[in-house]
Design a protein around this motif. Structure first.
Motif, PDB file in Angstrom:
ATOM      1  N   ASN A   1      15.686  93.460 -17.585  1.00 25.70           N
ATOM      2  CA  ASN A   1      14.724  93.018 -16.555  1.00 25.70           C
ATOM      3  C   ASN A   1      13.752  94.112 -16.113  1.00 25.70           C
ATOM      4  OD1 ASN A   1      15.914  90.427 -16.459  1.00 25.70           O
ATOM      5  ND2 ASN A   1      17.457  91.136 -14.984  1.00 25.70           N
TER       6      ASN A   1
ATOM      7  N   SER B   1       9.062  93.678 -16.303  1.00 32.55           N
ATOM      8  CA  SER B   1       8.751  92.512 -15.481  1.00 32.55           C
ATOM      9  C   SER B   1       7.672  92.875 -14.473  1.00 32.55           C
ATOM     10  CB  SER B   1      10.007  92.031 -14.744  1.00 32.55           C
ATOM     11  OG  SER B   1      10.430  92.997 -13.793  1.00 32.55           O
ATOM     12  N   THR B   2       6.968  91.851 -14.005  1.00 34.47           N
ATOM     13  CA  THR B   2       5.949  92.082 -12.982  1.00 34.47           C
ATOM     14  C   THR B   2       6.591  92.469 -11.650  1.00 34.47           C
ATOM     15  OG1 THR B   2       5.929  89.703 -12.470  1.00 34.47           O
ATOM     16  CG2 THR B   2       4.300  90.522 -14.052  1.00 34.47           C
ATOM     17  N   ALA B   3       7.864  92.143 -11.469  1.00 27.58           N
ATOM     18  CA  ALA B   3       8.561  92.528 -10.240  1.00 27.58           C
ATOM     19  C   ALA B   3       8.666  94.049 -10.151  1.00 27.58           C
ATOM     20  CB  ALA B   3       9.946  91.893 -10.191  1.00 27.58           C
TER      21      ALA B   3
ATOM     22  N   PRO C   1       1.049  86.611  -5.259  1.00 29.53           N
ATOM     23  CA  PRO C   1       2.015  86.396  -6.349  1.00 29.53           C
ATOM     24  C   PRO C   1       1.443  86.847  -7.694  1.00 29.53           C
ATOM     25  CG  PRO C   1       1.784  84.429  -4.975  1.00 29.53           C
ATOM     26  CD  PRO C   1       0.662  85.346  -4.595  1.00 29.53           C
TER      27      PRO C   1
ATOM     28  N   GLY D   1       5.363  85.579 -13.249  1.00 28.55           N
ATOM     29  CA  GLY D   1       6.759  85.989 -13.217  1.00 28.55           C
ATOM     30  C   GLY D   1       7.264  86.035 -11.790  1.00 28.55           C
ATOM     31  N   ARG D   2       8.121  86.996 -11.487  1.00 28.25           N
ATOM     32  CA  ARG D   2       8.701  87.095 -10.146  1.00 28.25           C
ATOM     33  C   ARG D   2       8.054  88.187  -9.298  1.00 28.25           C
ATOM     34  NH1 ARG D   2      13.326  89.129 -10.285  1.00 28.25           N
ATOM     35  NH2 ARG D   2      13.391  89.798 -12.468  1.00 28.25           N
ATOM     36  N   GLY D   3       7.011  88.814  -9.816  1.00 30.63           N
ATOM     37  CA  GLY D   3       6.399  89.924  -9.096  1.00 30.63           C
ATOM     38  C   GLY D   3       5.401  89.488  -8.038  1.00 30.63           C
TER      39      GLY D   3
END
Length: 320
Positions: free
Chosen positions: A28, A31-33, A154, A157-159
């Motif tokens: 993970n 990721s953009t998170a 936002p 992804g989740r970032g």
């Protein structure tokens, strides 16, 4: 590729390589998170480094950055206890940062004193002022702090892009425009490349120097505002040694310490490289925080050697 883009290309290549390495080592990570967290956590350093980029491009140096961040933070916190709104204190502190930077620039040019000495004095002056304001950590309890923290955009992804990252990216856009699309930016590069040649070409050295350090003061103060709102507090030791992190971000971003060569966009990636190193160490879990400084120091040394090689091989000085 135009040779003036070589340092920037090297910086981007290192950032991408580190990010890919992290992705192969840790689940993970790609990721953009993670990217959003790196931007948010290092936003104030990158903002301060943007101002330092102009100073270094002009052939100068600014050691007062960290102390400015600390002074802005404690001033905002104490004024908050007196009923001031954070936006009002932020405006006041930014005006102070501009004036303080301009004063340093004027002294440097008028008195013909090395920037290292003048800004070192500024470092001690501002850090002492921090302790004159307060000796304790003071929280900022205004509702605006919660509103500021809630702002986010936002990402795929989740970032998310948090408020501090948003302010940093806006600051970056403004800095890129100033550096690459204004007469002032051209003059900064000219002075950094060869001050006497710039003088013969009609560049007002004193005016430009004052404006460079005023701009550096603006970005340092803005970094202090972002840091204070990010931590919701002011602390007299806040920002200690952050001037070194800001300078490191500039160098890692491809700007030569001798001045005249560099790209503002590179500073973003330089700051993100520092943040990426910290993130990799944190993901590892078995290494202590000392490795963050060790890794950053090794990488900074390698970049300085690379810059020296590029200058000697491609004659980069003054090509920007």
């Amino acid at each position: 590729m135009n040779k003036k883009y070589l340092p920037l290309a090297a910086t981007i290549l290192v950032f991408v390589a580190l990010f890919v390495v992290g992705g192969t080592m840790y689940r993970n990570f790609l990721s953009t998170a993670v990217l959003g967290n790196i931007l948010a956590d290092n936003a104030f350093i990158i903002i301060a480094a943007l101002g330092a980029t102009f100073v270094i491009l002009s052939g100068g140096i600014d050691l007062s950055i960290g102390s400015m961040i600390g002074f802005v933070g404690v001033s905002m916190a104490v004024l908050d206890t007196m009923g001031w709104h954070p936006l009002a204190t932020a405006a006041l502190m930014i005006c102070f940062g501009i004036a303080f930077g301009a004063m340093q620039g004027y002294i440097i040019d008028f008195c013909q004193i090395q920037p290292f000495i003048v800004t070192l004095a500024g470092l001690f002056l501002l850090r002492g002022a921090c302790f004159m304001v307060t000796l304790e950590s003071v929280p900022i309890r205004n509702d605006f702090v919660d509103f500021y923290a809630s702002l986010r955009i936002p990402l795929p992804g989740r970032g998310v892009l948090r408020s501090s990252a948003i302010v940093m990216l806006i600051s970056l856009t403004v800095a890129m425009f100033i550096a690459h699309f204004t007469r002032f930016g051209t003059n900064v590069y000219a002075i950094g490349g060869d001050k006497e040649s710039a003088r013969l070409m009609g560049v007002n050295i004193r005016k430009t120097t004052v404006m460079v350090y005023a701009l550096g003061g603006f970005y340092s103060a803005l970094a202090g505002v972002v840091y204070a709102l990010y931590t919701s507090s002011g602390y007299p030791l806040a920002g200690n040694t952050l001037e070194l992190s800001a300078i490191a971000a500039v160098v890692l971003g491809g700007t030569l310490l001798t001045g005249g060569v560099g790209m503002v966009a590179g500073t973003l990636f330089g700051g993100m490289i520092l943040g990426l190193i910290s993130t990799l160490i944190i993901f590892n879990g078995s290494l202590n925080s000392a490795w963050i400084m060790i890794s950053s120091g090794i990488l900074l040394f390698l970049f300085i050697v690379l810059h020296r090689f590029l200058v000697s091989t491609f004659g980069l000085r003054g090509t920007s």
